[in-house]
Design an enzyme around this catalytic site. Structure first.
Site, PDB file in Angstrom:
ATOM      1  N   GLY A  69      -7.463  -9.037   4.185  1.00 56.60           N
ATOM      2  CA  GLY A  69      -6.513  -9.626   3.244  1.00 56.60           C
ATOM      3  C   GLY A  69      -5.560 -10.518   4.007  1.00 56.60           C
ATOM      4  O   GLY A  69      -5.796 -10.821   5.177  1.00 56.60           O
ATOM      5  N   LYS A  70      -4.520 -10.914   3.337  1.00 56.73           N
ATOM      6  CA  LYS A  70      -3.554 -11.802   3.980  1.00 56.73           C
ATOM      7  C   LYS A  70      -2.765 -11.068   5.061  1.00 56.73           C
ATOM      8  O   LYS A  70      -2.343 -11.651   6.028  1.00 56.73           O
ATOM      9  CB  LYS A  70      -2.563 -12.346   2.937  1.00 56.73           C
ATOM     10  CG  LYS A  70      -3.188 -13.356   1.997  1.00 56.73           C
ATOM     11  CD  LYS A  70      -2.162 -13.948   1.052  1.00 56.73           C
ATOM     12  CE  LYS A  70      -1.595 -12.919   0.090  1.00 56.73           C
ATOM     13  NZ  LYS A  70      -2.557 -12.385  -0.896  1.00 56.73           N
ATOM     14  N   GLU A  71      -2.575  -9.785   4.854  1.00 63.72           N
ATOM     15  CA  GLU A  71      -1.696  -9.061   5.765  1.00 63.72           C
ATOM     16  C   GLU A  71      -2.379  -7.991   6.593  1.00 63.72           C
ATOM     17  O   GLU A  71      -1.749  -7.358   7.419  1.00 63.72           O
ATOM     18  CB  GLU A  71      -0.549  -8.412   4.974  1.00 63.72           C
ATOM     19  CG  GLU A  71       0.525  -9.399   4.604  1.00 63.72           C
ATOM     20  CD  GLU A  71       0.745  -9.464   3.108  1.00 63.72           C
ATOM     21  OE1 GLU A  71       0.216  -8.594   2.407  1.00 63.72           O
ATOM     22  OE2 GLU A  71       1.438 -10.378   2.659  1.00 63.72           O
ATOM     23  N   LYS A  88      -7.061   0.491   8.862  1.00 60.15           N
ATOM     24  CA  LYS A  88      -6.419  -0.673   8.264  1.00 60.15           C
ATOM     25  C   LYS A  88      -5.389  -1.164   9.268  1.00 60.15           C
ATOM     26  O   LYS A  88      -4.412  -0.480   9.562  1.00 60.15           O
ATOM     27  CB  LYS A  88      -5.778  -0.293   6.925  1.00 60.15           C
ATOM     28  CG  LYS A  88      -5.113  -1.484   6.241  1.00 60.15           C
ATOM     29  CD  LYS A  88      -4.746  -1.171   4.804  1.00 60.15           C
ATOM     30  CE  LYS A  88      -4.016  -2.339   4.150  1.00 60.15           C
ATOM     31  NZ  LYS A  88      -3.748  -2.130   2.729  1.00 60.15           N
ATOM     32  N   ASP A 198       0.743  -2.620  -7.279  1.00 63.43           N
ATOM     33  CA  ASP A 198      -0.272  -3.662  -7.069  1.00 63.43           C
ATOM     34  C   ASP A 198      -1.575  -3.145  -7.682  1.00 63.43           C
ATOM     35  O   ASP A 198      -2.656  -3.314  -7.125  1.00 63.43           O
ATOM     36  CB  ASP A 198      -0.417  -3.941  -5.571  1.00 63.43           C
ATOM     37  CG  ASP A 198      -1.198  -5.227  -5.280  1.00 63.43           C
ATOM     38  OD1 ASP A 198      -1.417  -6.022  -6.214  1.00 63.43           O
ATOM     39  OD2 ASP A 198      -1.598  -5.417  -4.114  1.00 63.43           O
ATOM     40  N   TYR A 202      -8.853  -5.158  -8.123  1.00 67.86           N
ATOM     41  CA  TYR A 202      -9.190  -5.410  -6.719  1.00 67.86           C
ATOM     42  C   TYR A 202      -8.763  -4.270  -5.805  1.00 67.86           C
ATOM     43  O   TYR A 202      -9.105  -4.248  -4.630  1.00 67.86           O
ATOM     44  CB  TYR A 202      -8.510  -6.703  -6.230  1.00 67.86           C
ATOM     45  CG  TYR A 202      -8.872  -7.905  -7.051  1.00 67.86           C
ATOM     46  CD1 TYR A 202     -10.073  -8.569  -6.837  1.00 67.86           C
ATOM     47  CD2 TYR A 202      -8.017  -8.363  -8.056  1.00 67.86           C
ATOM     48  CE1 TYR A 202     -10.419  -9.666  -7.607  1.00 67.86           C
ATOM     49  CE2 TYR A 202      -8.358  -9.462  -8.823  1.00 67.86           C
ATOM     50  CZ  TYR A 202      -9.567 -10.104  -8.594  1.00 67.86           C
ATOM     51  OH  TYR A 202      -9.912 -11.178  -9.359  1.00 67.86           O
ATOM     52  N   ASN A 203      -7.980  -3.342  -6.332  1.00 72.88           N
ATOM     53  CA  ASN A 203      -7.509  -2.222  -5.518  1.00 72.88           C
ATOM     54  C   ASN A 203      -8.016  -0.880  -6.044  1.00 72.88           C
ATOM     55  O   ASN A 203      -7.399   0.156  -5.840  1.00 72.88           O
ATOM     56  CB  ASN A 203      -5.976  -2.236  -5.420  1.00 72.88           C
ATOM     57  CG  ASN A 203      -5.489  -3.329  -4.469  1.00 72.88           C
ATOM     58  OD1 ASN A 203      -6.190  -3.672  -3.516  1.00 72.88           O
ATOM     59  ND2 ASN A 203      -4.318  -3.872  -4.739  1.00 72.88           N
ATOM     60  N   ASP A 215      -4.857   0.816  -1.352  1.00 75.86           N
ATOM     61  CA  ASP A 215      -3.878  -0.237  -1.061  1.00 75.86           C
ATOM     62  C   ASP A 215      -2.483   0.107  -1.600  1.00 75.86           C
ATOM     63  O   ASP A 215      -1.996  -0.501  -2.551  1.00 75.86           O
ATOM     64  CB  ASP A 215      -4.374  -1.575  -1.643  1.00 75.86           C
ATOM     65  CG  ASP A 215      -3.653  -2.765  -1.033  1.00 75.86           C
ATOM     66  OD1 ASP A 215      -2.759  -2.551  -0.196  1.00 75.86           O
ATOM     67  OD2 ASP A 215      -3.989  -3.907  -1.403  1.00 75.86           O
TER      68      ASP A 215
HETATM   69  N1  LIG Z   1     -10.612   3.623   2.808  1.00 76.29           N
HETATM   70  C1  LIG Z   1     -11.427   2.567   2.765  1.00 76.29           C
HETATM   71  N2  LIG Z   1     -12.755   2.721   2.915  1.00 76.29           N
HETATM   72  C2  LIG Z   1     -13.597   1.672   2.892  1.00 76.29           C
HETATM   73  N3  LIG Z   1     -13.206   0.400   2.733  1.00 76.29           N
HETATM   74  C3  LIG Z   1     -11.895   0.172   2.575  1.00 76.29           C
HETATM   75  C4  LIG Z   1     -10.933   1.231   2.580  1.00 76.29           C
HETATM   76  N4  LIG Z   1      -9.714   0.693   2.372  1.00 76.29           N
HETATM   77  C5  LIG Z   1      -9.901  -0.635   2.255  1.00 76.29           C
HETATM   78  N5  LIG Z   1     -11.207  -0.973   2.379  1.00 76.29           N
HETATM   79  C6  LIG Z   1     -11.822  -2.320   2.292  1.00 76.29           C
HETATM   80  O1  LIG Z   1     -10.886  -3.274   2.745  1.00 76.29           O
HETATM   81  C7  LIG Z   1     -10.524  -4.175   1.709  1.00 76.29           C
HETATM   82  C8  LIG Z   1      -9.040  -4.515   1.781  1.00 76.29           C
HETATM   83  O2  LIG Z   1      -8.256  -3.349   1.679  1.00 76.29           O
HETATM   84  P1  LIG Z   1      -6.738  -3.391   1.167  1.00 76.29           P
HETATM   85  O3  LIG Z   1      -6.703  -3.899  -0.239  1.00 76.29           O
HETATM   86  O4  LIG Z   1      -6.148  -2.068   1.437  1.00 76.29           O
HETATM   87  O5  LIG Z   1      -6.112  -4.466   2.160  1.00 76.29           O
HETATM   88  P2  LIG Z   1      -5.128  -5.685   1.826  1.00 76.29           P
HETATM   89  O6  LIG Z   1      -4.706  -6.298   3.115  1.00 76.29           O
HETATM   90  O7  LIG Z   1      -4.066  -5.209   0.925  1.00 76.29           O
HETATM   91  O8  LIG Z   1      -6.055  -6.692   1.129  1.00 76.29           O
HETATM   92  P3  LIG Z   1      -5.665  -7.662  -0.054  1.00 76.29           P
HETATM   93  O9  LIG Z   1      -4.514  -8.500   0.456  1.00 76.29           O
HETATM   94  O10 LIG Z   1      -6.943  -8.410  -0.269  1.00 76.29           O
HETATM   95  O11 LIG Z   1      -5.277  -6.761  -1.197  1.00 76.29           O
HETATM   96  C9  LIG Z   1     -10.944  -3.480   0.427  1.00 76.29           C
HETATM   97  O12 LIG Z   1     -11.294  -4.395  -0.574  1.00 76.29           O
HETATM   98  C10 LIG Z   1     -12.148  -2.671   0.860  1.00 76.29           C
HETATM   99  O13 LIG Z   1     -13.315  -3.437   0.822  1.00 76.29           O
HETATM  100 MG   LIG Z   2      -5.732  -4.936  -1.643  1.00 76.67          MG
END
Ligand SMILES: Nc1ncnc2c1ncn2[C@@H]1O[C@H](COP(=O)(O)OP(=O)(O)OP(=O)(O)O)[C@@H](O)[C@H]1O
Ligand SMILES: [Mg+2]
Length: 261
Positions: A69-71, A88, A198, A202-203, A215
């Site tokens: 993602g962005k962050e 993460k 959020d 997508y989450n 997320d």
């Molecule tokens: N526990 C997990 N197990 C497997 N895959 C995961 C898990 N958590 C996150 N992911 C993968 O990583 C991606 C991004 O996770 P997350 O939404 O927590 O990050 P984000 O930085 O907030 O991303 P975004 O800005 O796109 O929302 C998810 O779409 C998923 O594909």
């Molecule tokens: Mg997310």
């Protein structure tokens, strides 16, 4: 006059200084100096954190990235008993975090915030961990949190063979999914005392056993001054998604009323 011994010691120290300088120059050239970032994820401190996780036996190795993602960027890692984990990693190089200060101000759990992106990013990761733990312990359908060290959050992997389950957005959905999504929001609010903030297609993972929410970085305590506003937004957002998919849904206002009265 210097004694031989003293001269020897001085020479050694000078050697060490020169060596140290050389090492520093080299490491800066490699992009591996203090505060330098090799790629957008693995700066020196993040590498040390990941090594620390290996040394303490929390993870055995890290496989490829599964999401970005962005962050943050999320990796599939494997634990000592062959169990799949997700790492993460919050990006330290991003400046987006400065925008996030308002989410942290007003949250009593994170009142002592110093300036500086790195510190803010670490607080953000801790916040996501704390939220996830609060939800997991309240029995919400979410991944089990393992630990958080600096900007790296470790949790159970949600998927199979290193492939995350599909997101709600990528899945066929029915009325049961809608009911489940709303009931997750309700349980978050009533049982975990959390507003996701959020909550979207997508989450949410769609697994064989039902929906799983993730997320929790933006999530806030239900007692936060803006909690109701975010709760409303969550309910409206997810309702919009199910309406787009052609389902007949309950008016969000009725759900909010029922939940907050
Ligand atoms: N526990 C997990 N197990 C497997 N895959 C995961 C898990 N958590 C996150 N992911 C993968 O990583 C991606 C991004 O996770 P997350 O939404 O927590 O990050 P984000 O930085 O907030 O991303 P975004 O800005 O796109 O929302 C998810 O779409 C998923 O594909
Ligand atoms: Mg997310």
């Amino acid at each position: 006059m210097l004694t031989d011994e003293l001269q020897g010691r001085l020479a050694k120290r000078i050697d060490l200084r020169i060596l140290e300088k050389e090492r520093k120059k080299k490491s800066e050239k490699d992009g591996f100096g203090k505060n330098k970032t090799i790629d957008e994820v693995f700066d020196k401190s993040t590498m040390m954190t990941v090594s620390g996780l290996k040394n303490s036996g929390i993870i055995s190795y890290v496989n490829g990235a599964v999401g970005s993602g962005k962050e943050s960027k999320t990796y599939w890692a494997v634990g000592p008993s062959g169990n799949d984990l997700a790492l993460k990693i919050y990006l330290v190089s991003t400046s987006n975090f400065k925008k996030r200060h308002p989410y942290l101000l007003g949250d009593q759990r994170f009142s002592k915030i110093r300036k500086g992106t790195r510190h803010l990013v670490e607080i953000w990761a801790q916040k996501e961990f704390a939220n996830l733990k609060q939800c997991y312990e309240a029995g919400i359908s979410c991944a089990r949190p393992i630990t958080v060290i600096k900007n790296v959050l470790v949790l159970d992997f949600v998927g199979k063979n290193g492939v995350p389950y599909p997101l709600l957005n990528e899945s066929e959905v029915d009325y049961g999914d809608y009911q489940e999504a709303i009931s997750i929001i309700e349980d978050l609010y009533r049982k975990a005392r959390i507003v996701h903030a959020d909550f979207s297609e997508y989450n949410i993972f769609k697994t064989e056993k039902g929906l799983m929410i993730f997320d929790f970085g933006s999530s806030i305590d239900a007692r936060h001054a803006n909690a109701k506003e975010f709760l409303e937004r969550d309910i409206k957002n997810i309702t919009k998604f199910f309406v787009k998919r052609g389902l007949t849904v309950t008016n969000p206002a009725d759900i909010i009323e029922r939940l907050t009265k």
